[in-house]
Design a protein around this motif. Structure first.
Motif, PDB file in Angstrom:
ATOM      1  N   GLU A 194       0.841  -1.209   0.000  1.00 44.61           N
ATOM      2  CA  GLU A 194       0.000   0.000   0.000  1.00 44.61           C
ATOM      3  C   GLU A 194       0.874   1.257   0.000  1.00 44.61           C
ATOM      4  OE1 GLU A 194      -3.550  -0.378  -0.092  1.00 44.61           O
ATOM      5  OE2 GLU A 194      -4.092  -1.387   1.782  1.00 44.61           O
ATOM      6  N   ASP A 240      -9.990  17.241  10.074  1.00 49.23           N
ATOM      7  CA  ASP A 240     -10.405  15.840   9.956  1.00 49.23           C
ATOM      8  C   ASP A 240      -9.325  15.140   9.125  1.00 49.23           C
ATOM      9  OD1 ASP A 240     -11.958  13.583  10.184  1.00 49.23           O
ATOM     10  OD2 ASP A 240     -13.695  14.389   9.124  1.00 49.23           O
ATOM     11  N   ARG A 256      -8.194  11.045   7.229  1.00 49.56           N
ATOM     12  CA  ARG A 256      -8.440   9.628   6.951  1.00 49.56           C
ATOM     13  C   ARG A 256      -7.473   9.190   5.853  1.00 49.56           C
ATOM     14  NH1 ARG A 256     -10.304  13.896   5.331  1.00 49.56           N
ATOM     15  NH2 ARG A 256     -12.414  13.776   6.146  1.00 49.56           N
ATOM     16  N   ILE A 257      -7.353   7.864   5.701  1.00 50.51           N
ATOM     17  CA  ILE A 257      -6.477   7.330   4.656  1.00 50.51           C
ATOM     18  C   ILE A 257      -7.264   7.205   3.349  1.00 50.51           C
ATOM     19  CG2 ILE A 257      -5.112   5.326   3.935  1.00 50.51           C
ATOM     20  CD1 ILE A 257      -3.840   6.510   6.353  1.00 50.51           C
ATOM     21  N   VAL A 258      -6.655   7.612   2.246  1.00 45.67           N
ATOM     22  CA  VAL A 258      -7.172   7.301   0.904  1.00 45.67           C
ATOM     23  C   VAL A 258      -5.976   6.847   0.052  1.00 45.67           C
ATOM     24  CG1 VAL A 258      -9.163   8.882   0.963  1.00 45.67           C
ATOM     25  CG2 VAL A 258      -6.969   9.695   0.092  1.00 45.67           C
ATOM     26  N   LEU A 259      -6.276   6.372  -1.141  1.00 46.49           N
ATOM     27  CA  LEU A 259      -5.206   5.888  -2.021  1.00 46.49           C
ATOM     28  C   LEU A 259      -4.921   6.903  -3.124  1.00 46.49           C
ATOM     29  CD1 LEU A 259      -6.204   2.123  -2.431  1.00 46.49           C
ATOM     30  CD2 LEU A 259      -4.561   3.126  -0.829  1.00 46.49           C
ATOM     31  N   PHE A 269      -9.749   9.179  -5.414  1.00 43.49           N
ATOM     32  CA  PHE A 269     -11.163   9.017  -5.767  1.00 43.49           C
ATOM     33  C   PHE A 269     -11.977   8.700  -4.521  1.00 43.49           C
ATOM     34  CE2 PHE A 269      -8.763   8.259  -9.582  1.00 43.49           C
ATOM     35  CZ  PHE A 269      -9.475   8.971 -10.529  1.00 43.49           C
ATOM     36  N   THR A 270     -13.197   9.209  -4.519  1.00 41.24           N
ATOM     37  CA  THR A 270     -14.046   9.017  -3.342  1.00 41.24           C
ATOM     38  C   THR A 270     -15.494   9.357  -3.675  1.00 41.24           C
ATOM     39  OG1 THR A 270     -14.185   9.472  -0.977  1.00 41.24           O
ATOM     40  CG2 THR A 270     -13.736  11.370  -2.399  1.00 41.24           C
ATOM     41  N   ASN A 271     -16.309   9.388  -2.609  1.00 36.50           N
ATOM     42  CA  ASN A 271     -17.719   9.749  -2.737  1.00 36.50           C
ATOM     43  C   ASN A 271     -17.840  11.251  -2.449  1.00 36.50           C
ATOM     44  OD1 ASN A 271     -20.482  10.240  -1.937  1.00 36.50           O
ATOM     45  ND2 ASN A 271     -20.727   8.017  -1.838  1.00 36.50           N
ATOM     46  N   SER A 295     -19.538  12.291   0.795  1.00 31.14           N
ATOM     47  CA  SER A 295     -18.978  11.823   2.074  1.00 31.14           C
ATOM     48  C   SER A 295     -18.634  13.027   2.955  1.00 31.14           C
ATOM     49  CB  SER A 295     -17.705  11.010   1.794  1.00 31.14           C
ATOM     50  OG  SER A 295     -16.725  11.852   1.196  1.00 31.14           O
ATOM     51  N   ALA A 296     -18.187  12.732   4.169  1.00 31.05           N
ATOM     52  CA  ALA A 296     -17.769  13.827   5.068  1.00 31.05           C
ATOM     53  C   ALA A 296     -16.660  14.650   4.408  1.00 31.05           C
ATOM     54  CB  ALA A 296     -17.298  13.244   6.395  1.00 31.05           C
ATOM     55  N   LYS A 297     -15.681  13.974   3.825  1.00 32.32           N
ATOM     56  CA  LYS A 297     -14.586  14.719   3.183  1.00 32.32           C
ATOM     57  C   LYS A 297     -15.106  15.524   2.005  1.00 32.32           C
ATOM     58  CE  LYS A 297     -12.732  10.611   1.908  1.00 32.32           C
ATOM     59  NZ  LYS A 297     -14.035   9.895   1.886  1.00 32.32           N
ATOM     60  N   GLN A 336     -21.564   6.700   1.509  1.00 36.36           N
ATOM     61  CA  GLN A 336     -20.372   6.854   2.359  1.00 36.36           C
ATOM     62  C   GLN A 336     -20.519   7.983   3.383  1.00 36.36           C
ATOM     63  OE1 GLN A 336     -16.453   8.227   0.788  1.00 36.36           O
ATOM     64  NE2 GLN A 336     -15.756   6.168   1.294  1.00 36.36           N
ATOM     65  N   SER A 337     -20.180   7.670   4.600  1.00 37.85           N
ATOM     66  CA  SER A 337     -20.164   8.565   5.775  1.00 37.85           C
ATOM     67  C   SER A 337     -21.546   8.804   6.385  1.00 37.85           C
ATOM     68  CB  SER A 337     -19.507   9.928   5.494  1.00 37.85           C
ATOM     69  OG  SER A 337     -18.289   9.772   4.814  1.00 37.85           O
TER      70      SER A 337
HETATM   71  C1  LIG Z   1      -5.766   1.594   3.174  1.00 40.40           C
HETATM   72  C2  LIG Z   1      -7.048   2.386   3.005  1.00 40.40           C
HETATM   73  C3  LIG Z   1      -7.332   2.918   1.753  1.00 40.40           C
HETATM   74  C4  LIG Z   1      -8.501   3.672   1.567  1.00 40.40           C
HETATM   75  N1  LIG Z   1      -8.710   4.242   0.333  1.00 40.40           N
HETATM   76  C5  LIG Z   1      -9.811   5.018   0.154  1.00 40.40           C
HETATM   77  C6  LIG Z   1      -9.990   5.711  -1.067  1.00 40.40           C
HETATM   78  O1  LIG Z   1      -9.157   5.678  -1.998  1.00 40.40           O
HETATM   79  N2  LIG Z   1     -11.130   6.448  -1.201  1.00 40.40           N
HETATM   80  C7  LIG Z   1     -12.059   6.543  -0.200  1.00 40.40           C
HETATM   81  O2  LIG Z   1     -13.068   7.223  -0.386  1.00 40.40           O
HETATM   82  N3  LIG Z   1     -11.881   5.930   0.980  1.00 40.40           N
HETATM   83  C8  LIG Z   1     -10.785   5.168   1.193  1.00 40.40           C
HETATM   84  N4  LIG Z   1     -10.583   4.553   2.396  1.00 40.40           N
HETATM   85  C9  LIG Z   1     -11.604   4.733   3.464  1.00 40.40           C
HETATM   86  C10 LIG Z   1     -11.391   6.095   4.154  1.00 40.40           C
HETATM   87  O3  LIG Z   1     -10.307   6.023   5.069  1.00 40.40           O
HETATM   88  C11 LIG Z   1     -12.652   6.613   4.888  1.00 40.40           C
HETATM   89  O4  LIG Z   1     -13.140   5.626   5.777  1.00 40.40           O
HETATM   90  C12 LIG Z   1     -13.784   6.976   3.927  1.00 40.40           C
HETATM   91  O5  LIG Z   1     -13.293   7.595   2.742  1.00 40.40           O
HETATM   92  C13 LIG Z   1     -14.788   7.898   4.599  1.00 40.40           C
HETATM   93  O6  LIG Z   1     -14.120   9.077   5.013  1.00 40.40           O
HETATM   94  P1  LIG Z   1     -14.936  10.428   5.391  1.00 40.40           P
HETATM   95  O7  LIG Z   1     -16.118  10.005   6.219  1.00 40.40           O
HETATM   96  O8  LIG Z   1     -13.960  11.270   6.160  1.00 40.40           O
HETATM   97  O9  LIG Z   1     -15.353  11.074   4.094  1.00 40.40           O
HETATM   98  C14 LIG Z   1      -9.418   3.832   2.623  1.00 40.40           C
HETATM   99  C15 LIG Z   1      -9.114   3.290   3.891  1.00 40.40           C
HETATM  100  C16 LIG Z   1      -7.952   2.586   4.077  1.00 40.40           C
HETATM  101  C17 LIG Z   1      -7.637   2.044   5.461  1.00 40.40           C
END
Ligand SMILES: Cc1cc2nc3c(=O)[nH]c(=O)nc-3n(C[C@H](O)[C@H](O)[C@H](O)COP(=O)(O)O)c2cc1C
Length: 177
Positions: free
Chosen positions: A7, A23, A25-28, A40-42, A45-47, A104-105
């Motif tokens: 990762e 705030d 969190r981990i994303v890729l 990429f994400t929703n 979501s909170a973010k 999400q969230s």
């Molecule tokens: C290793 C790892 C990779 C993740 N990659 C993503 C990602 O690319 N996109 C995403 O939306 N959430 C990813 N998540 C989940 C986020 O950490 C998080 O739970 C989610 O995006 C909701 O965040 P928010 O409520 O702050 O918006 C990943 C979590 C982990 C542990």
């Protein structure tokens, strides 16, 4: 240089609400070029809400085996729809359905609700769930500050800060560790 880290593209994404509550969190990380660093994400979501209110973010990478940290901050914009489409379409079917199935969230009543929602989409709405949902896509962080941290003996670590000036030139400075 090549390393076999797991990762390796996982990064902490730090955002903040308009009134300054941080705030994280981990994303890729899924891409980077002259426009910035893309994940990429929703969008709902909170973010997503935080980035709508306050389109600034920091990204932090940490590779323990290399004793390295990279930290960058800048303005955030939506990725082009074509970039989000291309990435969404490259994902496995299960992940694509998941993007539709999970608000999400948001608070949900149970795991069962989530699994039923996924099952319903799989059976009823398959054709509809194969294209990218309007609430899902990329963000691009365009850094104006990047700090490279390298662990060194006796806590005399290297910290090299790049700062983008108004003239679009990067200033490079060394910070005390
Ligand atoms: C290793 C790892 C990779 C993740 N990659 C993503 C990602 O690319 N996109 C995403 O939306 N959430 C990813 N998540 C989940 C986020 O950490 C998080 O739970 C989610 O995006 C909701 O965040 P928010 O409520 O702050 O918006 C990943 C979590 C982990 C542990």
């Amino acid at each position: 240089m090549h390393s076999n880290l797991e990762e390796v593209n996982a990064m902490t994404l730090a955002t903040a609400t308009a009134d300054g509550m941080p705030d994280g969190r981990i994303v890729l990380l899924k891409g980077f070029d002259g426009n910035g660093f893309t994940f990429f994400t929703n969008y709902n979501s909170a973010k997503g809400h935080q980035l709508l209110e306050n389109p600034r973010a920091c990204l932090v990478f940490y590779w323990a085996a290399l004793e390295r940290q990279v930290r960058l901050c800048g303005l955030v914009s939506l990725a082009a729809a074509s970039v989000s489409d291309e990435y969404f379409n490259s994902r496995p079917e299960g992940s694509r359905i998941g993007a539709w199935a999970s608000p999400q969230s948001e608070v949900i009543e149970s795991r069962e609700w989530l699994e039923k929602n996924e099952e319903r989409l799989k059976t009823e709405g398959k054709a509809d769930t194969l294209h990218r949902p309007p609430h899902w896509g990329g963000y691009v962080v365009k850094p104006t500050r990047i700090e490279f941290w390298q662990g060194r003996p006796s806590r005399l670590h290297d910290r090299i800060l790049y700062t983008l000036g108004g003239n679009r030139a990067w200033t490079i400075e060394r910070l005390a560790p």
